[in-house]
Design a protein around this motif. Structure first.
Motif, PDB file in Angstrom:
ATOM      1  N   PHE B 205       0.805  -1.233   0.000  1.00 48.99           N
ATOM      2  CA  PHE B 205       0.000   0.000   0.000  1.00 48.99           C
ATOM      3  C   PHE B 205       0.838   1.283   0.000  1.00 48.99           C
ATOM      4  CE2 PHE B 205      -2.624  -3.244   2.239  1.00 48.99           C
ATOM      5  CZ  PHE B 205      -3.589  -3.398   1.258  1.00 48.99           C
ATOM      6  N   ASP B 206       2.156   1.188  -0.149  1.00 49.89           N
ATOM      7  CA  ASP B 206       3.010   2.374  -0.166  1.00 49.89           C
ATOM      8  C   ASP B 206       3.024   2.962  -1.587  1.00 49.89           C
ATOM      9  OD1 ASP B 206       5.369   3.706   1.590  1.00 49.89           O
ATOM     10  OD2 ASP B 206       5.920   3.683  -0.543  1.00 49.89           O
ATOM     11  N   ALA B 207       3.141   4.281  -1.650  1.00 49.57           N
ATOM     12  CA  ALA B 207       3.125   4.946  -2.953  1.00 49.57           C
ATOM     13  C   ALA B 207       4.305   4.532  -3.819  1.00 49.57           C
ATOM     14  CB  ALA B 207       3.132   6.458  -2.744  1.00 49.57           C
ATOM     15  N   GLU B 208       5.428   4.192  -3.188  1.00 52.81           N
ATOM     16  CA  GLU B 208       6.633   3.865  -3.960  1.00 52.81           C
ATOM     17  C   GLU B 208       6.974   2.381  -3.902  1.00 52.81           C
ATOM     18  OE1 GLU B 208       9.655   6.534  -2.577  1.00 52.81           O
ATOM     19  OE2 GLU B 208       8.332   8.253  -2.813  1.00 52.81           O
ATOM     20  N   ARG B 209       5.986   1.564  -3.651  1.00 53.86           N
ATOM     21  CA  ARG B 209       6.261   0.121  -3.580  1.00 53.86           C
ATOM     22  C   ARG B 209       6.690  -0.373  -4.951  1.00 53.86           C
ATOM     23  NH1 ARG B 209       1.258   1.399  -4.215  1.00 53.86           N
ATOM     24  NH2 ARG B 209      -0.440   0.173  -5.047  1.00 53.86           N
ATOM     25  N   LYS B 210       7.519  -1.420  -4.914  1.00 53.10           N
ATOM     26  CA  LYS B 210       8.060  -1.932  -6.179  1.00 53.10           C
ATOM     27  C   LYS B 210       7.677  -3.381  -6.426  1.00 53.10           C
ATOM     28  CE  LYS B 210      11.896   1.286  -5.888  1.00 53.10           C
ATOM     29  NZ  LYS B 210      13.242   1.446  -5.318  1.00 53.10           N
ATOM     30  N   GLY B 211       6.813  -3.921  -5.585  1.00 54.18           N
ATOM     31  CA  GLY B 211       6.368  -5.283  -5.836  1.00 54.18           C
ATOM     32  C   GLY B 211       6.445  -6.161  -4.606  1.00 54.18           C
TER      33      GLY B 211
END
Lengths: 276, 398
Positions: B205-211
């Motif tokens: 749920f983070d804006a900058e998550r990468k997978g």
């Protein structure tokens, strides 16, 4: 004793597509080691399947034939799709894709594997393709017991119908030989010999001329199976398809057989016309 | 399923990258521990991503008397703990072993033998999904119903649902419902090929998550009819109240962004549980950390619960343990009911504006609740939700 009404059947077997050339349940074992033939789904009216794996293409054909023989139009309308369940029995259908992903990594590097390969290494990809193609939106279960168990699949279907969770359940069994490299690390309790992919469509409250009644029970006293032919678990779906064919064409009025399951138990099956 | 007798959970056990028991895993979760480290199960030096959440010293988890693969080694201690907590000592000759069954959910199954052979190594183990349940049943004497459910990352929830069915149908008296997956080269390489893996940390749920980050582990629950559990003097831990299952029929790997199937699964689970949706105090999200999953789940949660739902994902702590995930998460939900603490989503820096839900970020939340939902989704468009309720013996929730 459990029972289900069988309203549609689709089969790909060593005899090709359809049930016309299936031996009677007692004679399936006489096929010996028989592999699936090469078939083109388009020849049977199922176009647009080329991107799928061979097993998924054949599965699409048999499920399509099961819907067709039950008189159900596909893809399903949403209200029907949500009330339709799918139960797949498969335990080796992901092994060829596992080999493919290694070959791809060897050829192109581990970071450049074809992304379409991985989903097929997951056992329920087969059922996923079927659900998309036919718009099956109800409970969708893949069972991967070491011994393919028709009784388990049928029991799950019976539960879904009895609980009112679905009106229709497709049960599909995929019986394919494991790739030779994996043969000695696959479970050997009762290996299959005849390859087949069979779809059986069960419905609630249908008693049409083209429907049959499947009954089965688990038995603990093996003498109950003395009078009936015994077939392998991997052939159990084929036996149902064969008996259905004989019953709806009035070649027989009842079929009985036993399925030896060893660690999965022994089951006695019988089929009659749904109208009797 | 026709018999709606109450189903209770009387035992539970886990093996996770941050703990080898329920208590140690729970403490580590609330402490914000993260199991991420460089993969050791296989050589990942050439992979673009090298991090995963592995269980330490799997080779020492060897309680099966014959050679067994990594998945079986992970599962057996979890089942053993679950049976111990349930107070079940299954004794051949005294107990009818046919009344004890097991449902195992898994994605990759016992894949180590296949991977060994493909890598040019010898293998002395039998592979495939079904062998795990056979070995567990054999070791613990669970001779009743035996199911291996391979619905990928929802397999744990589906194993739980099938165990409920078996108990309600009266075909077993005790069912072990379990989920397990071992670290797998095929799964690791496969998720890399889908560009679905994070190179650093999993940030649901983070804006900058990468997978997602791949994990491994096992979770096992002992389920019984409440009347049977009470009769033998067991102390239930929680109630298993309902489940809902559906299929998107949308895409083989991507969830349906409309979330229609997920909504149906959640609503079906609430209906079976016989409660109002407002009574659900927390949702354990599938929350893989991929944008497609997190956004779909957010849409579904908002549709079903509006602005009121509180949620989090523990995949930042232990990675995505695939078929084990929802079994482990069910156990974490029981601890949340028991303790009044809701686990947090770790590694959260700034919540994705497209995930308009209340995510418990970085610190656990003290909040007592009576009912919790746990979601799990999978390849093939599978949606599953279960509802677990607090067990209060003197004032049972009906």
């Amino acid at each position: 004793m459990y029972s289900l009404t069988l309203a549609g059947v689709g089969v790909v077997s060593p005899a090709g597509v359809g049930t016309e050339f299936l031996p009677r349940p007692a004679d399936i074992a006489t096929w010996g080691q028989a592999r699936l033939p090469d078939i083109d789904p388009a020849s049977y009216g199922w176009d647009g399947l080329k991107r799928l794996s061979r097993v998924a293409r054949y599965g699409s054909v048999v499920v399509g034939e099961a819907f067709r023989s039950a008189g159900i139009q596909v893809p399903l309308q949403p209200d029907i799709g949500r009330r339709t369940g799918l139960i797949v029995c498969t335990n080796h259908s992901n092994l060829e894709p596992i080999i493919s992903i290694y070959q791809d990594a060897l050829q192109y590097g581990v970071n450049h594997v074809n992304p379409s390969l991985f989903p097929e290494t997951v056992m329920n990809a087969f059922a996923g393709h079927l659900s998309i193609l036919f718009q099956i939106q109800g409970t969708n279960v893949t069972l991967s017991d070491t011994i393919p168990s028709a009784a388990s699949a049928f029991l799950y279907a019976r539960d879904l119908l009895a609980a009112g969770m679905t009106d229709t359940v497709i049960c599909c069994m995929v019986t394919v030989q494991p790739p030779s490299i994996f043969e000695h690390v696959t479970h050997k309790e009762q290996s299959s010999e005849v390859e087949s992919i069979v779809a059986l469509l069960f419905r609630k409250g249908v008693e049409a001329e083209t429907s049959t009644l499947l009954k089965w029970k688990e038995i603990t006293n093996l003498s109950e199976m003395n009078e009936v032919p015994i077939i392998r678990p991997s052939d159990a779906f084929l036996a149902v398809a064969s008996a259905h064919q004989g019953l709806i064409h009035r070649k027989t009025c009842e079929e009985q057989w036993g399925v030896s399951g060893r660690s999965n138990g022994y089951h006695l099956f019988s089929m009659t016309s749904a109208q009797e | 399923m026709s018999n709606q007798e109450n189903i209770v959970i009387t035992g539970m056990g886990v093996v996770t990258p941050i703990g080898s028991t329920v208590e140690s895993t729970w403490r580590a979760l609330l402490n914000g521990d993260c199991g991420a480290k460089e993969i050791r199960a296989f050589n990942s030096s050439e992979h673009a991503c090298k991090m995963g959440c592995e269980v330490d010293e799997v080779e020492h988890l060897s309680i099966y008397p014959e050679p067994a693969g990594r998945a079986t080694r992970l599962l057996l201690p979890a089942v053993e703990n679950a049976l111990y907590i349930a107070g079940l000592r299954i004794e051949p000759g005294k107990d009818d072993l046919n009344r004890y069954g097991i449902c195992v959910g898994t994605t990759m199954g016992e894949i180590t033998p296949f991977e060994d052979l493909m890598a040019g190594r010898r293998s002395e183990y039998v592979g495939g999904p079904g062998i795990i349940a056979i070995q567990a049943a054999d070791y613990f004497g669970l001779n009743g119903p035996r199911w291996t459910i391979t619905n990928a990352c929802a397999a744990g929830n589906m194993a739980i649902s099938r165990a409920v069915d078996e108990l309600r149908a009266g075909r077993a008296d005790v069912m072990v419902a379990a989920g397990v997956d071992a670290m797998s080269w095929v799964a690791f390489t496969g998720f890399v090929s889908l560009r679905a893996m994070t190179p650093d940390l999993c940030r649901p749920f983070d804006a900058e998550r990468k997978g997602l980050m791949l994990g491994e582990g096992a979770g096992a629950l002992v389920l019984e009819r409440e009347s049977d559990a009470r009769r033998r003097g067991a102390e239930p831990l929680a109630r298993l109240l309902g489940y809902g299952l559906s299929s998107d029929a949308h895409h083989i790997t991507q969830p349906d962004p409309s979330a229609a199937g997920s909504i149906r699964a959640m609503e079906a689970a609430i209906k079976m549980a016989g409660i109002d949706k407002e009574q659900i105090g927390y949702v354990s999200a599938h929350g893989t950390g991929t944008p497609a999953n997190d956004r779909m789940e957010s849409v579904a949660l908002r549709h079903v619960f509006g602005d009121n739902v509180i949620t989090s994902s523990i995949k930042g702590h232990i990675g995505h343990t695939l078929g084990a995930a929802s079994a482990i998460e069910a156990i974490i939900c029981i601890k949340a009911l028991e303790t009044g603490w809701l686990p947090q989503t770790i590694n959260m820096r700034r919540q994705d504006a497209d995930c308009r839900i209340r995510v418990i970020a970085n610190e656990p939340l003290a909040k007592r609740t009576d009912y919790i939902m746990s979601n799990a989704y999978a390849f093939g468009g599978i949606n599953s939700s279960i509802v677990i309720g607090r067990y209060e013996r003197d004032n049972p929730i009906e």
